[in-house]
Design a protein around this motif. Structure first.
Motif, mmCIF file in Angstrom:
data_model
loop_
_atom_site.group_PDB
_atom_site.id
_atom_site.type_symbol
_atom_site.label_atom_id
_atom_site.label_comp_id
_atom_site.label_asym_id
_atom_site.label_seq_id
_atom_site.Cartn_x
_atom_site.Cartn_y
_atom_site.Cartn_z
ATOM 1 N N GLN A 1 36.985 44.258 32.027
ATOM 2 C CA GLN A 1 37.841 44.969 31.069
ATOM 3 C C GLN A 1 38.031 46.433 31.438
ATOM 4 O OE1 GLN A 1 36.039 43.348 27.195
ATOM 5 N NE2 GLN A 1 38.234 43.406 26.859
ATOM 6 N N ARG A 2 36.996 47.039 31.979
ATOM 7 C CA ARG A 2 37.134 48.443 32.414
ATOM 8 C C ARG A 2 38.162 48.559 33.542
ATOM 9 N NH1 ARG A 2 31.492 48.497 31.528
ATOM 10 N NH2 ARG A 2 31.057 48.090 33.727
ATOM 11 N N LYS B 1 41.957 47.963 31.987
ATOM 12 C CA LYS B 1 42.317 48.543 30.688
ATOM 13 C C LYS B 1 43.646 49.314 30.709
ATOM 14 C CE LYS B 1 39.276 52.601 31.238
ATOM 15 N NZ LYS B 1 40.298 53.657 31.302
ATOM 16 N N ASP B 2 44.055 49.823 31.865
ATOM 17 C CA ASP B 2 45.292 50.617 31.918
ATOM 18 C C ASP B 2 46.486 49.827 32.450
ATOM 19 O OD1 ASP B 2 43.985 52.915 30.963
ATOM 20 O OD2 ASP B 2 43.251 53.395 32.982
ATOM 21 N N LYS C 1 50.463 44.568 29.784
ATOM 22 C CA LYS C 1 50.012 43.330 29.144
ATOM 23 C C LYS C 1 51.152 42.303 29.122
ATOM 24 C CE LYS C 1 46.653 45.599 26.120
ATOM 25 N NZ LYS C 1 45.477 45.020 26.784
ATOM 26 N N GLY D 1 43.667 40.801 29.667
ATOM 27 C CA GLY D 1 44.717 41.812 29.541
ATOM 28 C C GLY D 1 46.094 41.232 29.299
#
Length: 293
Positions: free
Chosen positions: A172-173, A176-177, A180, A209
């Protein structure tokens, strides 16, 4: 008189010899019984387990207690060694007679197992542990821990869950950017059935994501018109074999679909997606991250 003393001495030696031999025999015979009794006394956990569910079978192997698994169903195919275990039926239709013959001290089942047969087993004095439905990744982890408590192997499950959660957090890290994409996960073909927002498959999409365009609630019944209206960026088909390939070809004919236009229709292992352990959940999640990004 001397001969008598000599004979008496020989007899005494023989008696001593056989006494020592008898003592050694007794020790050698009794020691295993003592050790087994000690093990049994220290460990009240079930030693003869039958699993009616593929994922629970796989988790027994993860916990390293496969030697206690005496039988499972014909649906239990992972790991490959599980296929070699004694079979007691197909999961939904088991042989109660064979289970009785095998004399298990624990039977593992899920909420969707054949409840009539489970009731019959319980009426016959069998101990059956039923695991509830899981809704998300946390539920999958809790199920493994609950299983380990039941069979007396809790430390191992906590290690497995900790590693799995750390890997999910790391994934997830990394994403995250990223954007989606809208995702449709197809589970069935006739009728068309998709992953709902209330299923643990939704966690695959969310944690990878993506945005699940499936409906809320328990029913995943869907229509192709609704798929065209939602226009997913990615379609993931978990129906394997010929049906999966046919479904992929069908979706590719809808040229207005983003997923078809951009060649983003994929088939993944239905067994791993629909029946994940904490370990296989991470494996599938990594695969879906690759697909989405």
């Amino acid at each position: 008189m001397k001969n008598f003393d000599s004979i008496k001495g020989i007899l005494t030696l023989k008696i001593c010899f056989f006494a020592v031999l008898a003592l050694l025999y007794g020790v050698l015979c009794l020691e295993p019984l003592y050790v087994n009794s000690a093990i049994h006394a220290e460990n009240n956990s079930p030693q003869r387990i039958i699993s009616l569910v593929p994922v629970l079978t796989e988790e027994l192997y993860l916990l390293g207690v496969e030697n206690r698994l005496i039988a499972n169903t014909s649906y239990c195919k992972r790991p490959p060694a599980a296929e070699k275990k004694e079979k007691i039926g197909s999961g939904m239709k088991i042989s109660v007679e064979k289970i009785l013959y095998l004399e298990p001290d624990l039977i593992l089942a899920k909420w969707y197992s054949n409840q009539k047969q489970i009731e019959k087993l319980r009426n016959l004095g069998m101990e059956v542990k039923i695991f509830p439905d899981v809704k998300n990744f946390s539920g999958i982890c809790e199920e493994l821990i609950e299983l380990s408590k039941t069979i007396g192997s809790e430390d191992k499950s906590k290690q497995i869950v900790r590693r799995a959660k750390n890997k999910v957090s790391s994934i997830q890290r990394k994403i995250k950017d990223l954007s989606k994409p809208k995702v449709l996960v197809q589970i069935g073909a006739k009728p068309l059935w998709v992953a709902t927002k209330d299923s643990f498959i939704n966690d695959f999409i969310k944690l990878a994501g993506g945005i699940n365009i499936g409906p809320s609630g328990k029913s995943g019944l869907y229509s192709r018109e609704k798929v065209l209206e939602q226009n997913p960026d990615v379609i993931i088909i978990v129906t394997m074999g010929i049906v999966g390939e046919q479904e992929k070809e069908t979706w590719q004919k809808y040229k207005t679909l983003n997923a078809a236009k951009n060649n983003r229709i994929h088939i993944v292992d239905s067994y791993k997606v629909c029946s994940p352990t904490p370990v296989s959940f991470v494996e599938v999640l990594e695969e879906i991250v690759e697909i989405l990004h």
